[in-house]
Design an enzyme around this catalytic site. Structure first.
Site, mmCIF file in Angstrom:
data_model
loop_
_atom_site.group_PDB
_atom_site.id
_atom_site.type_symbol
_atom_site.label_atom_id
_atom_site.label_comp_id
_atom_site.label_asym_id
_atom_site.label_seq_id
_atom_site.Cartn_x
_atom_site.Cartn_y
_atom_site.Cartn_z
ATOM 1 N N GLU A 210 79.017 -26.563 -10.648
ATOM 2 C CA GLU A 210 79.303 -26.796 -12.074
ATOM 3 C C GLU A 210 77.997 -26.798 -12.849
ATOM 4 O O GLU A 210 77.017 -27.430 -12.433
ATOM 5 C CB GLU A 210 79.976 -28.160 -12.325
ATOM 6 C CG GLU A 210 81.430 -28.228 -11.948
ATOM 7 C CD GLU A 210 82.055 -29.584 -12.260
ATOM 8 O OE1 GLU A 210 81.621 -30.259 -13.227
ATOM 9 O OE2 GLU A 210 82.976 -29.961 -11.518
ATOM 10 N N GLU B 135 82.218 -35.030 -6.931
ATOM 11 C CA GLU B 135 81.429 -36.074 -7.584
ATOM 12 C C GLU B 135 81.780 -37.506 -7.185
ATOM 13 O O GLU B 135 82.312 -38.286 -8.003
ATOM 14 C CB GLU B 135 81.517 -35.910 -9.109
ATOM 15 C CG GLU B 135 81.082 -34.534 -9.585
ATOM 16 C CD GLU B 135 80.940 -34.418 -11.094
ATOM 17 O OE1 GLU B 135 81.426 -35.302 -11.816
ATOM 18 O OE2 GLU B 135 80.300 -33.454 -11.558
#
Ligand code: FCB
Length: 432
Positions: A338, A165
């Site tokens: 995720e 991320e």
């Protein structure tokens, strides 16, 4: 609806080092920016820190047993840079590498594929003291770290992701200030984003050399952006939001350039880009990791919105739309690395019953299945998370696990979602 997933679709769970390991001073680990940040008053809920977390550093073997019991096929974990290089650079701490070697060998012994993320936010503090990701040197320093890890673990790790991320590393941490190191400076954040992407590109050839049979990639978080009405304002805002959040990170990786509309929007805040950087950033990758939790929307009336305990809208269709859009725009093999939800789980009469989480996962998996049917090349899914853990600025107040952690005793209790996931893995089929 037929929701049978392909036989080779991989089912996994994900975690991250600082969120679960604890043992922050054990075996030569150095401090990271998250140790500093969580120990700074007012930065995390209740002053919570990762000092102990799930004590996974000591309990890893039991945790692998739980995974095995659930039939988990692939485990996405992260390696803590400050365990490998306590100063961030220079001397390699063999004991740090030994821990991940034990973990990887333990996974392989149980038939679980190791999927390692090299950077899930725990920058060694000594590197932050030298400027952190704002300094271009950190990109090169990251490559040396990636080299040390992949040299030791090699092809035993089946998937290497450089970063988790970049949006959070850059924007959430350097512009919004909610995560470590906690700055509020957009120009700085954009330079950080550039250095992180550069570090990714620079590490790619090193990873390929050290682990030629593994798959190499990166994990991005996407927040799809919707206009709920046809007004020009809503549409423009949605496009800009999509640009700053999603395209700013994905376009350089796949197209070798920043998106023009956002480059213009940022004006003089754009990062300094050296000759050759963009080509380096766009080094081919084998997979894109896709993290998806929610969407944002503008204009119109979203109606009665269902939300998780994080306050995030539950919007499964966003995952289907996103996977199809990524397929169309970038055409790369994808893993959902995720997806999951926090709810106020309670331990009652020896069990933790979490029907909302089961429903959340079911609906998102139905969306993944729809994307697959419509042609998205999605090869696997990792639920966030194996265990309840240290949810960054929210501390221990938010529980995302399939497994409940009773922190005072460190007891693990399978939630109903864990049992549901085990059943799904056994049948490859999702009820919807
Ligand atoms: C993601 C992070 C992960 C976890 C989830 C809820 O942004 O990658 O560590 O905190 O959110």
């Amino acid at each position: 609806m037929n929701t049978l997933f392909p036989a080779d679709f991989r089912w996994g769970v994900a975690t991250a080092a600082y969120q679960i390991e604890g043992a922050v001073s054990k075996d030569g680990r150095g401090p990271s920016i998250w140790d500093t940040f969580s120990h700074t008053p007012g930065k995390t809920h209740n002053g919570d820190t990762g000092d102990v977390a799930c004590d996974h550093y000591h309990r890893w073997a039991d945790d692998l047993e739980l995974m095995s019991q659930l039939g988990i096929q692939s485990y996405r974990f992260s390696v803590a840079w400050p365990r490998i290089l306590p100063q961030g650079t220079g001397r390699v701490n063999a004991k740090g590498l030994d821990f991940y070697e034990r973990l990887v060998d333990g996974l392989l012994a149980r038939g679980i594929e190791p999927n390692a993320t090299l950077y899930h936010w725990d920058l060694p503090q000594p590197l932050q003291d030298k400027g952190g990701w704002a300094s271009r040197d950190t990109a090169q320093t990251f490559v040396a770290y990636a080299d040390a890890v992949s040299r030791r673990l090699g092809d035993r790790v089946k998937f290497y992701a450089t970063f988790n991320e970049p949006w959070c590393i850059a924007i959430l941490s350097h512009e919004i200030g909610e995560h470590a190191p906690g700055f509020n400076d957009r120009r700085l954040a954009l330079q950080v984003a550039h250095h992180v992407l550069l570090a990714h590109g620079l590490a790619m050839p090193v990873l390929r050399e050290n682990a030629p049979k593994a798959q190499h990639g990166i994990v991005l978080n996407f927040t799809p952006s919707y206009a709920l009405d046809d007004s020009i304002e809503a549409r423009q805002t949605a496009t800009l939001m999509d640009g700053t959040f999603n395209r700013w990170f994905a376009d350089p990786l796949f197209k070798g350039r920043y998106p023009e509309d956002i480059w213009e929007l940022y004006g003089e805040l754009v990062p300094k880009v050296d000759d050759g950087d963009m080509a380096q950033i766009a080094a081919p990758i084998d997979f894109l990791g896709v993290n998806y939790y929610t969407r944002v929307s503008f204009g119109g009336d979203p109606g009665n919105v269902e939300r998780t305990a994080m306050g995030w809208e539950v919007f499964p269709q966003g995952l289907r739309d996103l996977l199809l859009r990524l397929q169309r725009d970038y055409g790369v093999p994808m893993y959902v690395t995720e997806n999951g939800a926090a709810y106020a789980d309670n331990f009652v009469d020896g069990t933790v019953h979490d029907p909302e989480r089961v429903r959340y996962l079911e609906r998102h998996l139905a969306a993944v299945h729809e994307a697959l049917e419509a042609g998205a090349n999605v090869k696997g899914y990792y639920a966030w998370s194996l265990l309840d853990n240290f949810e960054w600025a929210k501390g221990y107040s938010k529980r995302f696990g399939l497994i409940y952690v009773d922190y005072p005793t460190q007891r693990r209790i399978l939630k109903s979602s864990a049992k549901w996931y085990a059943e799904l893995i056994a049948t490859h089929r999702v009820k919807s």
